[in-house]
Structure formats: C-alpha cells, structure tokens
Design a protein around this motif. Sequence first.
Motif, PDB file in Angstrom:
ATOM      1  N   LEU A  25     -12.050 -51.103   4.357  1.00  0.00           N
ATOM      2  CA  LEU A  25     -11.913 -51.973   5.531  1.00  0.00           C
ATOM      3  C   LEU A  25     -12.364 -51.258   6.801  1.00  0.00           C
ATOM      4  O   LEU A  25     -13.035 -51.840   7.652  1.00  0.00           O
ATOM      5  CB  LEU A  25     -10.459 -52.418   5.682  1.00  0.00           C
ATOM      6  CG  LEU A  25     -10.059 -53.580   4.786  1.00  0.00           C
ATOM      7  CD1 LEU A  25      -8.566 -53.622   4.586  1.00  0.00           C
ATOM      8  CD2 LEU A  25     -10.535 -54.887   5.397  1.00  0.00           C
ATOM      9  N   VAL A  26     -11.981 -49.983   6.901  1.00  0.00           N
ATOM     10  CA  VAL A  26     -12.385 -49.199   8.071  1.00  0.00           C
ATOM     11  C   VAL A  26     -13.913 -49.187   8.180  1.00  0.00           C
ATOM     12  O   VAL A  26     -14.481 -49.479   9.233  1.00  0.00           O
ATOM     13  CB  VAL A  26     -11.845 -47.750   7.976  1.00  0.00           C
ATOM     14  CG1 VAL A  26     -12.474 -46.865   9.042  1.00  0.00           C
ATOM     15  CG2 VAL A  26     -10.336 -47.726   8.102  1.00  0.00           C
ATOM     16  N   LEU A  27     -14.566 -48.893   7.045  1.00  0.00           N
ATOM     17  CA  LEU A  27     -16.026 -48.816   7.059  1.00  0.00           C
ATOM     18  C   LEU A  27     -16.657 -50.172   7.363  1.00  0.00           C
ATOM     19  O   LEU A  27     -17.636 -50.260   8.100  1.00  0.00           O
ATOM     20  CB  LEU A  27     -16.533 -48.313   5.700  1.00  0.00           C
ATOM     21  CG  LEU A  27     -16.416 -46.811   5.496  1.00  0.00           C
ATOM     22  CD1 LEU A  27     -16.894 -46.418   4.118  1.00  0.00           C
ATOM     23  CD2 LEU A  27     -17.239 -46.064   6.548  1.00  0.00           C
ATOM     24  N   SER A  28     -16.061 -51.230   6.796  1.00  0.00           N
ATOM     25  CA  SER A  28     -16.620 -52.568   7.021  1.00  0.00           C
ATOM     26  C   SER A  28     -16.493 -52.969   8.484  1.00  0.00           C
ATOM     27  O   SER A  28     -17.453 -53.446   9.093  1.00  0.00           O
ATOM     28  CB  SER A  28     -15.897 -53.595   6.151  1.00  0.00           C
ATOM     29  OG  SER A  28     -15.990 -53.225   4.816  1.00  0.00           O
ATOM     30  N   GLY A 317      -6.523 -51.025   8.861  1.00  0.00           N
ATOM     31  CA  GLY A 317      -7.926 -50.727   8.540  1.00  0.00           C
ATOM     32  C   GLY A 317      -8.848 -51.158   9.666  1.00  0.00           C
ATOM     33  O   GLY A 317      -9.749 -50.414  10.063  1.00  0.00           O
ATOM     34  N   GLY A 318      -8.610 -52.369  10.179  1.00  0.00           N
ATOM     35  CA  GLY A 318      -9.453 -52.906  11.243  1.00  0.00           C
ATOM     36  C   GLY A 318      -9.360 -52.084  12.514  1.00  0.00           C
ATOM     37  O   GLY A 318     -10.367 -51.765  13.148  1.00  0.00           O
ATOM     38  N   LEU A 319      -8.125 -51.704  12.840  1.00  0.00           N
ATOM     39  CA  LEU A 319      -7.900 -50.921  14.058  1.00  0.00           C
ATOM     40  C   LEU A 319      -8.613 -49.572  13.974  1.00  0.00           C
ATOM     41  O   LEU A 319      -9.283 -49.141  14.922  1.00  0.00           O
ATOM     42  CB  LEU A 319      -6.400 -50.720  14.255  1.00  0.00           C
ATOM     43  CG  LEU A 319      -5.913 -50.498  15.669  1.00  0.00           C
ATOM     44  CD1 LEU A 319      -6.278 -51.667  16.558  1.00  0.00           C
ATOM     45  CD2 LEU A 319      -4.400 -50.287  15.686  1.00  0.00           C
ATOM     46  N   LEU A 320      -8.486 -48.920  12.818  1.00  0.00           N
ATOM     47  CA  LEU A 320      -9.154 -47.623  12.639  1.00  0.00           C
ATOM     48  C   LEU A 320     -10.671 -47.801  12.692  1.00  0.00           C
ATOM     49  O   LEU A 320     -11.382 -46.961  13.252  1.00  0.00           O
ATOM     50  CB  LEU A 320      -8.736 -46.988  11.310  1.00  0.00           C
ATOM     51  CG  LEU A 320      -7.297 -46.484  11.239  1.00  0.00           C
ATOM     52  CD1 LEU A 320      -6.968 -45.982   9.841  1.00  0.00           C
ATOM     53  CD2 LEU A 320      -7.076 -45.361  12.247  1.00  0.00           C
ATOM     54  N   GLY A 321     -11.146 -48.901  12.105  1.00  0.00           N
ATOM     55  CA  GLY A 321     -12.582 -49.182  12.123  1.00  0.00           C
ATOM     56  C   GLY A 321     -13.098 -49.336  13.538  1.00  0.00           C
ATOM     57  O   GLY A 321     -14.146 -48.798  13.896  1.00  0.00           O
ATOM     58  N   VAL A 322     -12.333 -50.059  14.350  1.00  0.00           N
ATOM     59  CA  VAL A 322     -12.737 -50.288  15.741  1.00  0.00           C
ATOM     60  C   VAL A 322     -12.696 -48.977  16.534  1.00  0.00           C
ATOM     61  O   VAL A 322     -13.596 -48.682  17.333  1.00  0.00           O
ATOM     62  CB  VAL A 322     -11.813 -51.355  16.374  1.00  0.00           C
ATOM     63  CG1 VAL A 322     -11.959 -51.362  17.871  1.00  0.00           C
ATOM     64  CG2 VAL A 322     -12.148 -52.738  15.824  1.00  0.00           C
ATOM     65  N   LEU A 323     -11.638 -48.173  16.288  1.00  0.00           N
ATOM     66  CA  LEU A 323     -11.544 -46.884  16.984  1.00  0.00           C
ATOM     67  C   LEU A 323     -12.718 -45.982  16.623  1.00  0.00           C
ATOM     68  O   LEU A 323     -13.318 -45.329  17.479  1.00  0.00           O
ATOM     69  CB  LEU A 323     -10.223 -46.188  16.633  1.00  0.00           C
ATOM     70  CG  LEU A 323      -8.968 -46.813  17.229  1.00  0.00           C
ATOM     71  CD1 LEU A 323      -7.718 -46.110  16.710  1.00  0.00           C
ATOM     72  CD2 LEU A 323      -9.004 -46.721  18.759  1.00  0.00           C
ATOM     73  N   LEU A 324     -13.044 -45.984  15.326  1.00  0.00           N
ATOM     74  CA  LEU A 324     -14.177 -45.180  14.857  1.00  0.00           C
ATOM     75  C   LEU A 324     -15.474 -45.660  15.503  1.00  0.00           C
ATOM     76  O   LEU A 324     -16.320 -44.854  15.919  1.00  0.00           O
ATOM     77  CB  LEU A 324     -14.268 -45.294  13.329  1.00  0.00           C
ATOM     78  CG  LEU A 324     -15.039 -44.219  12.596  1.00  0.00           C
ATOM     79  CD1 LEU A 324     -14.384 -42.866  12.781  1.00  0.00           C
ATOM     80  CD2 LEU A 324     -15.107 -44.545  11.102  1.00  0.00           C
TER      81      LEU A 324
END
Lengths: 388, 240
Positions: A25-28, A317-324
């Motif tokens: 999810l993070v990557l997506s 997952g989404g939050l980490l993805g956005v932070l990344l």
Amino acid sequence: MRWLALIWKSLMRSKRRTILIAGSLVLSVFTVAVLQSLLTTLNAVTNNPNSSNRLVVRHKSGLTQMLPRSYEAYLRQQTEVETVCALQWFGGYYQDPRNFFANFASDETTLFQTFREEFGLAGITEAQMKDYLRDGAGCIVGESLAKKNGWKVGDVVPLTGTIFPINPRLTIRMIFKSPKPSDENVLHFHYKVLEEGVPRMKGLVGSFWVRTHRPEDIPRLIERVDRHYANSAYETLTETENAFNLSFVKMLGNIGAIIQGITAAVVVAILIVTGNTMATAIRERTTEIAVCRAMGFSSTRVLALLLMEGVLLVGVGGLLGVLLANLAAGGVRSSLGAAMPFFADFAILPDTVISCMAGALAIGLLATFIPAYAATRRPITEGLKAVG
Amino acid sequence: MDANRFDLGGGEPIIILDDVAKSYWRETLEIPVLQGIDLEIPRGSYIALMGPSGSGKTTLLNLIAGIDRPTGGSLEVCGHHLNGLDDDELAAWRNLHVGFIFQNYNLVPVLNAFENVELPLLLTGAGRGERRDRVEEALALVNLTDRMFNYPRQLSGGQEQRVAIARAIVTNPDLLVADEPTGALDAKNAEEVLGLMERLNAELGKTIVMVTHDPKAAHHARHQIHLEKGVLDRTVEVNR
C-alpha cells in the motif's frame, strides 16, 4: 483494552502479512501520489496564471530558426502591446555539463517589465537594477540557483556555451527572489553579449516575449502578427505562453493519459491484493468471529470492527506512502529543479494527499466489506463448526 | 402443562421449550434434526445432554443458547421469548444471559488471558476499573491469577479451558452452555474442569447445560437428558 487496541491486535496477528500488505500500500500510494503530482506540476506549467497576457513570437519553422530583431519595432507599435522582450535560450553550463540550468540572453531593458510577476520586483532595489543595466557583462540569477552554486552578488560566473561558440564570464549583479521556486532557477545576461560574441546572431533573435495590456487582446494580436509576416522570409508562429510551454510538455507524449493509465492499473492491482489479503485474514478467523457473535457481538459491530481493521491498515499504509512521496518530492526539487525548472515547483499538494488518502480508504473499505459482510452473515453455528 | 413435557421439577423454570422443532434443508430435501421438544429446566440445574451422534443434542444446545433459531415451536430462556427477538436483540440477550464453553476453548490467540476474559465485558458498558475487577475475580475463581498475562499459546489445554470458563462467567450470566467441554482434555484436566463447573453450579447457582458423549463427564451433572433421533428419549437423575 479498548476497541482500538482490539482492532490493532487483530491486525497484527500475522505481522508478516500485515507488514507486506501495508508495504504494498505504501508503494502504491507513493507511486500514485508522485505521478499525480507530476501531472499537477506539468499542468501548472501550461496553465500559469502569470502568463495570461503574454505571447511568444517565434519562427514558424521552429525554435532553431531565428527572427530579425527588427520585428520588435512592429510588435511595439501594436496598441495592445505593453512591452516586448527579445529572448534567446543560451544553453550554457557552469563548470560541469551535468550542472545544467536555464540561462538566457535577454533584452535587459524590457526583461523586468515583461516578467514582473516572476522577478518579484518588490525585492529588487534600484541600485541593483542600475548595476545590472550598466554592466554589459553582468547577469542576474534566481536565489535558488545562487544558493545551489554558492554564488553571491559580485561573483563571476563562467558559462560554457553548448549551442553558441562563446564562453561568457558574467558578473552577478543581482540575485532575485521569485514567488515560485521554479522561476528562481534561471540566469539572464545582456543580449548584446550574444550578438557581439556570435556574429551570425547579429540582428537576430530566437523569440519575442510580448506582454499585452489585457488578456482579451491576445487572440486578435496573434492573428494580426502572423498575418503580417505571412509569406515573408521569416514567417512567425505566435502563441500564448501557455501554449508555447505545452508544446514542450507534449514532447513527452500524452503524459496525462500515461499517468492516468498507470494510476488506474495501480489502484486495480492494490484493490485485488488488499481484497484477497483481507478475505484470507477474515476467513482464517471464521471461528473467532462466530465465538464473538455467540458472546454477544452483533453482526453490525463485528462488521464495523473488521472494516476498521481494513481502514486502519490502508490508513497507515496510505499515510506512510504520502509521507514517502513528500520526501521524494523534496529530493526531486533539489536534484532536478535546476535542470528542469518546473521540477522546482514539484510538491505533493494537499489536494493530492486528500485524493490519495480518500482513494486508499475507499480501497480498504471496499476490499474489506465483501469478505467481512459474508463473515457476519454466516450462521454462528456454521462458524463454530469451522473449528473441525 | 403438557403431559408429554419433560419437566425436571425443582422450581422456577429458566428454560421452557414448547414443541420445538429444527430442520435443515439440503436443496429441496428437508432434514429434521429435532422434533416436538417439550422441556422445562429449572433455574440452578446442571444438565447433561446425551445421545448418539446425529441425535440433535448440539442443535438443542444451540437453540437454548440463542445462536440458532427453531423452525417450529417456541423457546423461553431466562425470561425472554427468543422467537420474538431480532438478531441484534438476540446478540444483546446472549451477552447478558449466556456464557459459552466450547470443546476447543476458542480463545482469541492474539489476546492474553486477561484480554480474552475481558472481551465480552467490552459490550456491557462497564468502565475500565470495573472490567479489571471483574476479570481478576473471574480468573481468581478458575485459579489462573498467575497466568493473567499469558497468551493462549503459553497455556496448557486445561488452563485454556479454565480461561474460557472465566470468560463465560465474567458477565455473570444465568446460564452456561458447554459443548463437549472436556472433549479435548486429558483425564486429569477434564476432571479439573468438570469440578470447576460443578462448583459454579453448586456455589454460584449457575444453570449449566452441557453436551457430552462422555458418561464420566455426564455423571457430574444432576440430570441427564437423552436424545434419540431428534426427540427426547428420557431423563435420568444422577445420584452422586
């Protein structure tokens, strides 16, 4: 123990699975956020509000062909025109070919008036302006570019030409600040440096940037200028600044369709993966769900708990993805911003963050709802039998 | 009272089954599992439901516990007509009135003993302090205070079943239903669990309905109800 603790513990029953799905999810979300931000950045290039009353006049055959500088007089005569600036892409580099940034030979007398929004004129002193106008070997640079190279006013910047066979040594006379970082990654020097250094450029220029009094004047001015020079030795192509920028973006192909296609593929893939994972996770707990319901948990409450698990998983997952993606945007700005000025504005905007988070939560709800609903509709007695 | 009704006597009935029937459908084929069950069980009883496989004893237990619905007849358990309750009302009723003890314990593996016992209390609106007191009390009753923070995988089968019993009694229900509670235990642990259930019945007055194949386990009950092919066959009072 609180409900949130119960949800969290349930979610972490298989740490490896949870971490893997959260990772995907993070990557997506990261991919979607970066791609959508790229699209937003490119759209901003071609929809610059500062460009609403600016035109670009260039040779009809392309940017490598020059126009006579004498055209400037005709352009100035048009009642709709406020100012005209002759501008030529120089394409030089500083010290190392990899240290590439936008640099132009431009008409110093009209540059600031034509691009007054970009130069943030309020911060420029009259003394700095005089210094630049007086020094024919002077140049002005944006603050971002100056910071990147450690330049200050008075420093000499040797530029190595790549298109034109001259290597001008330019003295920085002004470091300007601009409302947009992308407009600070640029260097301008006097047009006569180019004209005097390159004999074939005498009396010629690559483009005229025309500022009109009102945006409404633009359509008829375009038509008039191009008609005036039709069938001449130097036919013109006049277009709005946004259309001019769009022609560069179009060189990348139909980038919008490509980005939306990739985004759709990522969303569908992650929906399938999350759905499958949640279905497996819920199926493994058939008995546990039946036991909870036997103890008095209503179907609605069990459904809500399972949905919360899905939402928490994709939320994290989404939050980490956005932070990344935000971290990556900072990297893009600093590494590519000088070479490709529009990347200096690259950012994960709040709208993109909201869209990504909303999309992730929708995926979480959708992927969890179907197996969770099925689990809560299953008779308790059947669920208990699943023990074997 | 119906002349055919099995009445165990002994006071106020906590369970009243009136001509209860249950059938399952396999496509168009109706498979009757229980038929014409008339039964009254007084409060404070300890009943062993016995019978061969397929006789309908677990189905009867599920009906009494409110986790299944009859296809005919009516049930009144703990003063409530279960036929008239919708699914959410039935769930709330179970939380208040019924404690479940399963053959395979069915503890939640990611929760420790304390949290497993606390689980049904989350629905009661009890505050954190009250929940803690009640969980500690229930675990003390099953003699597992020292294993309070152990996870199911860190407990023996007997200990897991005792945690499950603590979970069943923590809401102070009127009725405990147990489906083969010693089926997965060795003799020593089975005896310990049965002794505990006997105490719950004798000392706390809990009504217990237990399904078992095991005559030794059934001997701990006060009455045995035998089913045969979905009908009540006979009741036996246990002399201890």
